[in-house]
Every structure is written in C-alpha cells, then in structure tokens.
Design an enzyme around this catalytic site. Structure first.
Site, PDB file in Angstrom:
ATOM      1  CB  ALA A   1      -5.203   3.437   6.978  1.00  0.00           C
TER       2      ALA A   1
ATOM      3  CB  ALA B   1      -9.553   5.606  -0.001  1.00  0.00           C
TER       4      ALA B   1
ATOM      5  CG  ASP C   1      -2.019  -1.054   1.104  1.00  0.00           C
ATOM      6  OD1 ASP C   1      -2.273  -1.522  -0.023  1.00  0.00           O
ATOM      7  OD2 ASP C   1      -2.607  -1.412   2.142  1.00  0.00           O
ATOM      8  N   GLY C   2       2.030   1.197   0.618  1.00  0.00           N
ATOM      9  CA  GLY C   2       2.913   2.362   0.611  1.00  0.00           C
ATOM     10  C   GLY C   2       3.326   2.758  -0.787  1.00  0.00           C
TER      11      GLY C   2
ATOM     12  CB  ALA D   1      -5.353   8.957  23.482  1.00  0.00           C
TER      13      ALA D   1
ATOM     14  CD  GLU E   1      -4.009   8.682   7.551  1.00  0.00           C
ATOM     15  OE1 GLU E   1      -2.768   8.761   7.380  1.00  0.00           O
ATOM     16  OE2 GLU E   1      -4.674   7.661   7.286  1.00  0.00           O
TER      17      GLU E   1
END
Length: 249
Positions: free
Chosen positions: A151, A147, A41-42, A174, A110
């Site tokens: 991840a 998409a 994917d990278g 968090a 993202e």
C-alpha cells in the site's frame, strides 16, 4: 453456513448485498460463523478494526480490492468452506501529542509519521531503545506490516514483504538528509520509537491506518501479536500469491 453480510454502501455493494441476503439470508454478527464484506480494501480494514474474532471473507465491489476475493453470488458457502485462512497481526501505536495527551491505536497496514507544516520533518529513530538515526530530515517515514507493504509503503518505494515473514518495513518519504537512505527491514518483535526534533518549528502528525494524531512529540510502535485478524481467500489467490504477483506487473 451462518453468514453476516456487510456492504460498503456503494451502489454496487448494496446491490450485491440484496442478492446475497435473498439467496442466503442474513445472520446477526453475534450468531454468525463468518463475515462477508462487500466493497473494497477500505471496508476490509474497517471490518478488521472492529475487533471481531470471526474470519472475514471479502468480495470486491470496490476498485483495487487487494484484500478481496472476486465477487460471485453462486456457491458462496462452498467457496468459504474451501478458502485459505491468513492471520494478520496489527501494529500497536502509542503517541504523545504536544498537549500531553496519550493516544493509542492499531494499524493493520502501517503507521506513518508525516510532516504537518511547510517545512520538512526532523525525526530521531530508535530501535529497542538504541538510537539508530539521530536526525532524519524528510517528509515522513512509514513502518509497515507485510500485509500493508503493497500500500502506502510500496508507493514510497518501500519493499514488498512476504506474508508470514517476521519483519517490518521502515521506509522514508522524500528523505532529504541522509539523502541516500532508503529505509530498513526490522524484526517483527522490534519496538520502534520516533522522536520529533523541533516540534514547534516542524510539526509532525502520526497516522495509524488513516487515524491521525496531530502535532506529536513522540511515537512508539510495536507488533501486537495478541490481536489476530483472520482473512479468508480463495485457494490459489491468497495474500502470498498476490504479493508475489504484484512484483511482476
């Protein structure tokens, strides 16, 4: 079919590259009809970030390979001809660093705001110019495309978004205050702004698909519909099917 092959550089990807080049030849990218990416994917994200208008057909020579098809050197032109196309629009990020510099970047998965010091970040979140959260104390927050929702967003307990849905996922990392806030689903057309509260005491970095800007004052993010990334998937194994399957494992 004129294909340009790209390897991630690992041993298995380079071995596949040699096999495919010997079988189908290698076409320069400016003359090719399709890019075939060999890796994980990278590599797929790297190829899309190069901004080529060609469709990209990935074959997994990495680990997870969520964006990739199964590797097979046989009948590759026929597989590509029968493949289903998915169009992805990236996020456009604009950020101001504490130095006064303005940074811009695109994110296919993202944009993340992450604390860059020992103390939790404090962020003010505005949507389309209206403040929606005055003070979020957290390790960070993620704005994800459909998409990219499986991840980093999913690892932070964010929702998986269907491909083709006109929404974005806003997910805290968090969260300390408000402790019970679990994030939001936003319209794809929304402009999201993050202002860093106490940037000197609580430094925050911005990250667009692993391209980071340290010590930012504010970040604005919106969907960049003018940029279209074209991904090809074998029939029945497209992103929509993968996103559904991911939720039942």
């Amino acid at each position: 079919m004129k294909m340009h092959f790209i390897s991630s550089g690992t041993d298995s990807a380079d071995a596949a590259l040699r096999v495919l080049e010997s079988r189908y030849g290698q076409t320069p990218p400016e003359q090719a009809e399709v890019i075939v990416a060999l890796g994980g994917d990278g590599l797929m994200l790297s190829v899309m970030h190069r901004g080529n208008d060609l469709p990209v057909y990935g074959m997994n020579r990495g680990t997870i390979g969520f964006l990739m098809n199964e590797y097979d050197a046989v009948n590759l032109p026929e597989r590509i001809a029968a493949a289903e196309e998915t169009v992805i629009n990236p996020l456009a990020m604009t950020a101001e660093a504490r130095t006064g510099e303005i940074f811009r970047g695109l994110a296919i998965n993202e944009v993340a705001m992450l604390r860059a010091g020992s103390q939790a970040a404090r962020l003010r979140i505005s949507i389309d110019g209206r403040v929606r959260m005055e003070d979020l104390v957290c390790d960070g927050v993620i704005l994800s495309t459909p998409a990219g929702s499986t991840a980093y967003n999913y690892s932070a307990n964010g929702p998986i978004l269907p491909i083709g849905s006109d929404v974005l996922a806003l997910t805290p990392i968090a969260a300390f205050r408000p402790r019970r806030w679990r994030g939001a689903i936003l319209p794809k057309g929304a402009t999201v702004r993050f202002d860093v509260v106490e940037p000197d005491k609580r430094p925050v970095m911005a990250d667009a698909d692993s391209r980071g800007v340290s010590s930012v004052l504010w970040v604005e993010v919106r969907s960049e519909d003018a940029v279209r990334h074209r991904l090809l998937f074998d029939p029945g194994h497209g992103l929509e099917e993968r996103l559904i399957r991911e939720q039942f494992v």
